[in-house]
Design an enzyme around this catalytic site. Structure first.
Site, PDB file in Angstrom:
ATOM      1  N   SER A 278       0.829  -1.195   0.000  1.00 16.51           N
ATOM      2  CA  SER A 278       0.000   0.000   0.000  1.00 16.51           C
ATOM      3  C   SER A 278       0.869   1.253   0.000  1.00 16.51           C
ATOM      4  O   SER A 278       1.662   1.460  -0.923  1.00 16.51           O
ATOM      5  CB  SER A 278      -0.963  -0.024   1.191  1.00 16.51           C
ATOM      6  OG  SER A 278      -1.916   1.002   1.093  1.00 16.51           O
ATOM      7  N   ASP A 342     -10.282  -4.806  -4.585  1.00 13.68           N
ATOM      8  CA  ASP A 342      -9.739  -3.715  -3.766  1.00 13.68           C
ATOM      9  C   ASP A 342     -10.583  -2.453  -3.952  1.00 13.68           C
ATOM     10  O   ASP A 342     -10.693  -1.928  -5.055  1.00 13.68           O
ATOM     11  CB  ASP A 342      -8.288  -3.434  -4.167  1.00 13.68           C
ATOM     12  CG  ASP A 342      -7.548  -2.575  -3.148  1.00 13.68           C
ATOM     13  OD1 ASP A 342      -8.207  -1.752  -2.488  1.00 13.68           O
ATOM     14  OD2 ASP A 342      -6.325  -2.734  -3.025  1.00 13.68           O
ATOM     15  N   HIS A 373      -8.122  -5.057  -0.343  1.00 16.89           N
ATOM     16  CA  HIS A 373      -6.886  -4.321  -0.066  1.00 16.89           C
ATOM     17  C   HIS A 373      -6.045  -4.962   1.040  1.00 16.89           C
ATOM     18  O   HIS A 373      -4.821  -5.019   0.926  1.00 16.89           O
ATOM     19  CB  HIS A 373      -7.241  -2.887   0.332  1.00 16.89           C
ATOM     20  CG  HIS A 373      -6.063  -1.962   0.364  1.00 16.89           C
ATOM     21  ND1 HIS A 373      -5.388  -1.577  -0.774  1.00 16.89           N
ATOM     22  CD2 HIS A 373      -5.437  -1.352   1.403  1.00 16.89           C
ATOM     23  CE1 HIS A 373      -4.402  -0.766  -0.444  1.00 16.89           C
ATOM     24  NE2 HIS A 373      -4.406  -0.614   0.872  1.00 16.89           N
TER      25      HIS A 373
END
Length: 422
Positions: A278, A342, A373
């Site tokens: 991320s 996601d 995610h």
């Protein structure tokens, strides 16, 4: 500032940008970084003789009222439809006058409420920045004293974090970041019987976690991939000092990389793999353009920070972590993992990054069909598949024949129209 048409969160961020002297870092800090408070671990201070020391000035758990730190981006225009039905429709002139008057009152009331709310959010962001600056100052003074007195640390994850079986060693330290003038909390997972040829993975975590919450995963990676794993907390996170800013994450990973190269990988840059999850994809892509690395692994990455919010480039001046530009410059194999479902960072970001990688260094991606995610490894068989794919990628780094690699490079250069001279 136009309070009537700008979304409250955007208005607050723009106000913060102006007040900070057009500092992109201030906006990035308010928008991107959300350190867990309290942290999911503790660095137990120990004297030079190994005795545990009390935390006489524990500022890690700043349990202030965080409610005023949240940015509320709801629609502040109230639904007033239907109120006009109380007006007598038999007098059309009176109806129109009352309707017009009410519209003006509603508009004035709405603008006032929106303006007041934007002002509160602007003050909230400013207050948060001041608190972080004060925390940074206290942490630096404390960590500097500890460094002078030879204090060492023991890594103690939160009791709620599972403890996997790991027969290697787990040590921790605080590394001095000269650029940010802060100390970075770092944990090293060394596999048993590690040698000079053992690879080391530098893991950059997501924005709302820390090295304590991720400790279970790091031990699993080290044990099953038979590699050393080094994880660190960004400036402003957990036991790390400093401020959570984009530029600080860059100097954080540079500091960690230099330490790993000298003290973990024994000077062998070609044994270092960088992994970014991320927001961690930002410092990961950065270090890959500044230092030599063996490979890159990107987990739920984004093309750039602002592109997560909007594909428009109208706010490009506030953009951070330009991964899409940096990934084009990398000169090592790249493996990208992204969940198809996601909803935080759309999988289109993963697709765009994959397409931007030089064909020479592209490796098979993993678009996880039924994951989002943060749940790539959750569910029956998912952790096993995750480990198998990572293991296959890491093993492939040593299985590339140099002659075939040269032929691949030559073919690509010919396709690009580059003259090759023997």
């Amino acid at each position: 500032m136009c309070y009537c048409c700008c979304p409250p969160a955007v208005t607050a961020l723009l106000c913060l940008w102006v007040k900070s002297g057009f500092s992109k870092g201030s906006v990035a800090g308010a928008l991107t970084f959300f350190p867990p408070n309290p942290a999911f671990y503790k660095f137990q201070r120990c004297s030079s003789t190994g005795e545990e020391l009390p935390d006489d000035d524990d500022d890690d758990n700043d349990n202030d009222d965080d409610d005023d730190n949240d940015i509320d981006d709801e629609n502040f225009v109230e639904n007033v439809g239907g109120n006009e039905s109380s007006t007598d429709p038999s007098s059309s002139s009176s109806f129109r006058e009352n309707k017009s008057r009410k519209k003006k009152q509603i508009k004035k009331s709405t603008n006032t409420k929106t303006k007041d709310n934007n002002k509160k959010q602007e003050e909230s962001l400013s207050d948060r920045t001041k608190k972080l600056q004060e925390r940074s100052r206290r942490k630096y003074n404390k960590d500097s004293r500890d460094a002078s007195n030879g204090v060492t640390y023991k890594f103690i994850p939160d009791s709620r974090i599972p403890k996997p079986r790991f027969d290697g060693s787990i040590t921790c330290t605080k590394l001095y970041n000269r650029k940010a003038k802060s100390y970075i909390a770092t944990v090293i997972y060394r596999v048993k019987n590690s040698t000079d040829d053992t690879k080391t993975l530098i893991y950059s975590h997501g924005n709302a976690t820390d090295i304590g919450a991720m400790s279970y995963m790091q031990a699993i990676l080290a044990k099953n991939l038979k590699i050393n794993v080094v994880m660190y907390d960004y400036s402003g996170y957990g036991a790390s000092g400093g401020m959570p800013l984009e530029n600080n994450t860059y100097s954080d990973i540079e500091t960690v990389y230099d330490y790993v190269c000298n003290y973990v990988a024994n000077g062998k840059e070609d044994r270092i793999i960088v992994y970014g999850q991320s927001v961690g994809s930002g410092p990961t892509c950065y270090i890959a353009t500044k230092r030599n690395v063996n490979a890159i692994i990107l987990h739920s990455p984004f093309t750039s920070g602002m592109r997560v919010l909007t594909p428009s480039r109208a706010l490009a001046c506030l953009d951070i972590f330009p991964n899409i530009d940096r990934i084009k410059k990398t000169k090592c194999p790249v493996f990208i993992i992204h969940g198809v479902q996601d909803e935080e960072v759309d999988i289109s970001h993963g697709h765009s990054l994959y397409e931007a990688v030089d064909p020479i260094f592209k490796r098979d991606h993993w678009w996880v069909p039924d994951r989002g995610h943060n749940d790539i490894t959750e569910g029956p068989g998912k952790m096993g598949e995750y480990i198998r794919r990572l293991r296959a990628f890491i093993q492939s780094l040593d299985n590339v024949d140099s002659s075939s690699a040269d032929e691949g490079i030559e073919t690509t250069l010919v396709q690009k129209g580059v003259m090759i001279r023997r």
